[in-house]
Structures are given as C-alpha cells and as structure tokens.
Design a protein around this motif. Structure first.
Motif, PDB file in Angstrom:
ATOM      1  N   ILE A   1       7.570  -5.031  -3.124  1.00 25.88           N
ATOM      2  CA  ILE A   1       6.785  -3.996  -3.778  1.00 25.88           C
ATOM      3  C   ILE A   1       6.951  -2.700  -2.992  1.00 25.88           C
TER       4      ILE A   1
ATOM      5  N   THR B   1       3.320   2.723  -7.637  1.00 24.46           N
ATOM      6  CA  THR B   1       3.731   1.478  -6.988  1.00 24.46           C
ATOM      7  C   THR B   1       4.552   0.665  -7.972  1.00 24.46           C
TER       8      THR B   1
ATOM      9  N   ARG C   1      -0.269   3.209   2.659  1.00 26.00           N
ATOM     10  CA  ARG C   1      -0.101   3.847   1.353  1.00 26.00           C
ATOM     11  C   ARG C   1       1.363   4.092   1.010  1.00 26.00           C
ATOM     12  N   TYR C   2       2.238   4.045   2.000  1.00 18.72           N
ATOM     13  CA  TYR C   2       3.669   4.293   1.787  1.00 18.72           C
ATOM     14  C   TYR C   2       4.418   3.209   2.544  1.00 18.72           C
TER      15      TYR C   2
ATOM     16  N   TRP D   1      -4.442   5.729  -4.575  1.00 15.78           N
ATOM     17  CA  TRP D   1      -4.800   4.710  -3.586  1.00 15.78           C
ATOM     18  C   TRP D   1      -6.038   3.920  -4.027  1.00 15.78           C
TER      19      TRP D   1
ATOM     20  N   TRP E   1       2.818  -8.795 -10.222  1.00 16.53           N
ATOM     21  CA  TRP E   1       2.466  -7.427  -9.823  1.00 16.53           C
ATOM     22  C   TRP E   1       3.026  -6.400 -10.806  1.00 16.53           C
TER      23      TRP E   1
ATOM     24  N   LEU F   1      -5.107   1.563  -6.856  1.00 15.06           N
ATOM     25  CA  LEU F   1      -4.316   0.444  -6.342  1.00 15.06           C
ATOM     26  C   LEU F   1      -5.223  -0.567  -5.648  1.00 15.06           C
TER      27      LEU F   1
ATOM     28  N   ALA G   1       1.359   5.106  -2.909  1.00 17.77           N
ATOM     29  CA  ALA G   1       0.060   5.583  -3.403  1.00 17.77           C
ATOM     30  C   ALA G   1      -0.574   6.536  -2.397  1.00 17.77           C
TER      31      ALA G   1
ATOM     32  N   CYS H   1       5.293   0.672  -2.416  1.00 18.64           N
ATOM     33  CA  CYS H   1       4.010   1.343  -2.596  1.00 18.64           C
ATOM     34  C   CYS H   1       4.122   2.784  -2.108  1.00 18.64           C
TER      35      CYS H   1
ATOM     36  N   TYR I   1       6.207  -4.008   0.664  1.00 16.54           N
ATOM     37  CA  TYR I   1       5.520  -5.283   0.890  1.00 16.54           C
ATOM     38  C   TYR I   1       6.284  -6.418   0.205  1.00 16.54           C
TER      39      TYR I   1
END
Length: 373
Positions: free
Chosen positions: A248, A308, A236-237, A258, A297, A261, A252, A250, A240
């Motif tokens: 990316i 995100t 979640r953190y 979450w 994205w 997403l 969330a 993230c 990527y």
C-alpha cells in the motif's frame, strides 16, 4: 511537418543513448527537422540494446523515430568538416561528449559559432563544463549517488535503494535541455546572437531536492536517510505491506485525508495524532495493513479521498488506463514492416500535430550534399 511550433527549425544531434536523443525527439515532435550523427559501424550504442525491433533495439526505435541518421568518423578531418558544415546550417546543435571533447574534435561551440553565429548549442554533461568531476565518466545512478539524492531513502538495513527510473538522465538532462533550447531560440529571435547552453545532469538534480535545500537554508540541518516527511519518517507518507505480499502506498499528508484514512482502517483513536509518535503509528499501521490482502484495501479505498492506493503492477496500470501501450503514435523499422505503438509524448497534441506512424532511421553514409537541401 509545417504549421507546428518548431517547423523549419533544423537540429543537428551529436548525442547518444538517452538524454540528448529524448530531447531532440521532443523537438522533432514539435516540428523540428532532426539530423542525427552517429559513429561508424554500430552507430549509437542504444541500437545494440535488447529487445530488438527490426535491426535496432526497441529503445532506439522509440527515441529516434522521425529523425535521419548518418555515420561519421569525427576524428577524420574530412568527415568532421562535413559535419561542421551541417552545423553551419543548423539552428540547434546538441552534443553529449565529456567537457573538452567536442573542442578537440573541432566541433565545439567556438568552431560551430564561427560558421553559425546564431546557433543554439546545447552541451549535456554529467557534472558540468568544469570542476574536479567534469571529466569523470558516469551514468544515471552515479549522478544520483553523488548529488546526495540517492541516499535520502534507505531500506530497513540503512542501505539506499535503486531508483524507479533514470531520474538524472531525464529530469536532470532531457527536460532542462528542452526548456533551455526553447528559451534560447526565443532569445536568438530577439537578439540574433547565438547561445551556449550548459546542462549538467548532476547539478540539475538540485531542483528535485528543493525541499531538502530549503530546509537546510532555514534550519541548517541536512536530510537524515529514511527520517524526513517524504522519505520514511512519517506514517502519512509510507509504503505498507499487505497480507498477500503486495504493498500500500500511503500519501495522506493533509489532515483531512489522514483523518479519513484513520477512520477507514479503524486505527486506534490515540494513534491518530501522529506528531511526536511517528514510529509507533508506523508500527500500528504496518500491523493493520498486514491483516488483509491488497484487494480488500483496494475495495475499501474505492471512491475515497485518502491519497492511498495499492502499488500496481505494470499489467494493472495498463488495465486501468494509466499506461498506454496501444496509442496511435507508432514506429516502424527502416524499409517497412510491422509497426508498434511508441512512447507516449509529453508534448501537448495541439503543439505536435496528428498522431502518426514514423520510421526510426537506418544508419546511412554521410552524403556530400546537405540533408536539409
């Protein structure tokens, strides 16, 4: 400039480079009158940095606009005494020597307090006034390394990565200095007694490590590099990669973010419950984000509450209005010339007055008369 919170406050700045000068810049923007003492010859080392803007560096220009600067050899008794006389007129003195140096020069808190009993005297050091590391040389990266913070985020090889900015200098030095100076000025108003503020950049990094310290106090555990919630252990953190070499970011963390997403990226249902299977979920999302370019994205997340985003370049951040390079606050070299937009101030506009163009200081000979006369 009258009418501002610190109008009439006189600040003598004996500091160099970043932490102290940025602190006194914030005081100046709130109305304080800052006189900066620099070494003879080249002055503050920050003047020599690249790129140049006029006769000094652009870095120096944005950190010192609106101040006055004078050269003094603090090892010369006559010049030292002249600086001490200035300190006697000051409400605030900021110094950034290693512990004991200001005392040996005859400009320590005791000497200044003798001529200015109500002075707010702020010492910014790497490791505090005493202890085994007090006299050691260091810079931002050194303080981060020895505080434990640098090692909590590791790359795939297990090595720590360079921080995105000078966290110890600003978060451990500048901001605590400003906060404590303002509190001390209020205390002096109430008691008439001067205050010696000790700002240790390394020790103040503990505030940034609040979560690690809280977890240790409750559980006895220390953070494991790359394995904590905010350091790479959670899908979640996480950062990527995308198919086109972008990334990316993230964040969330909350369940509603979450779940949204996971729905948008079409993550397999069994993987949406990530507790206890973090590594598998990270691998799945890594593969998923790597299927498409960053633009895909970015469009997908537009208008969505998923915390995100694509990692922006500086150019993109400027285009999005999140970094200002065309502000109305501007700086010019001494003697005039073209101005450039300067550092966006964290001081609220109502507390610092109208935006304006100011000159960064040339380095003048220390005058016999007071610059505050």
């Amino acid at each position: 400039m009258t009418g501002l919170p610190l109008s009439g406050v006189k600040v003598l700045d004996l500091s160099t480079l970043l932490p102290g000068p940025l602190a006194t810049l914030m005081l100046a923007e709130a109305g304080a009158d800052v006189v900066k003492i620099e070494r003879c010859g080249p002055g503050d080392e920050m003047r020599t940095y690249e790129p140049k803007f006029g006769g000094a560096s652009a870095n120096y220009a944005v950190l010192n606009r609106g101040k006055r600067a004078y050269a003094a050899d603090l090892k010369d008794p006559q010049q030292r005494d002249r600086v001490l006389a200035l300190a006697g007129e000051a409400d605030v003195v900021v110094e950034q020597f290693r512990p004991g140096v200001a005392d040996r020069l005859g400009l320590g808190y005791g000497a200044v307090r003798a001529v200015a009993p109500a002075v707010v005297y702020c010492s910014i050091t790497g490791y505090g006034p005493d202890g085994p590391l007090a006299g050691r040389a260091g810079h931002d990266l050194t303080y981060l390394a020895q505080s434990g913070l640098l090692g909590v985020v590791a790359d795939k090889t297990g090595a720590p990565t360079l921080p995105v900015t000078v966290l110890a200098d600003i978060a451990g030095g500048t901001y605590p200095a400003v906060v404590n100076i303002l509190l001390a000025l209020r205390q002096v108003e109430r008691t008439g007694e001067g205050v010696h503020i000790q700002v240790s950049m390394t020790h103040n990094l503990q505030t940034l490590a609040y979560g690690y310290l809280a977890a240790h106090q409750a559980s006895g555990s220390w953070p494991q590099p790359g394995r904590e919630l905010l350091t790479g252990g959670s899908p979640r953190y996480q950062i990527y990669p995308t198919s086109d070499g972008r990334h990316i970011a993230c964040a969330a963390l909350e369940q509603r973010f979450w779940e949204r997403l996971c729905h948008l990226v079409e993550l397999d249902e069994p993987l949406r419950e990530d507790r206890g299977r973090e590594t598998a979920v990270i691998e799945a999302l890594t593969a998923r984000f790597a299927e498409r370019p960053a633009a895909y994205w970015e469009d997908l997340f537009e208008g969505e509450d998923v915390c995100t985003a694509v990692v922006a370049t500086w150019e993109e951040a400027v285009a999005n209005g999140l970094v200002r390079t065309d502000g109305s606050d501007r700086v010019t070299p001494p003697g005039g010339g073209e101005s450039i937009p300067t550092l966006a101030s964290p001081i609220e506009t109502a507390l610092r007055g109208a935006e304006r163009t100011l000159t960064y200081p040339a380095l003048h000979t220390l005058p016999d008369e007071s610059p505050w006369a």
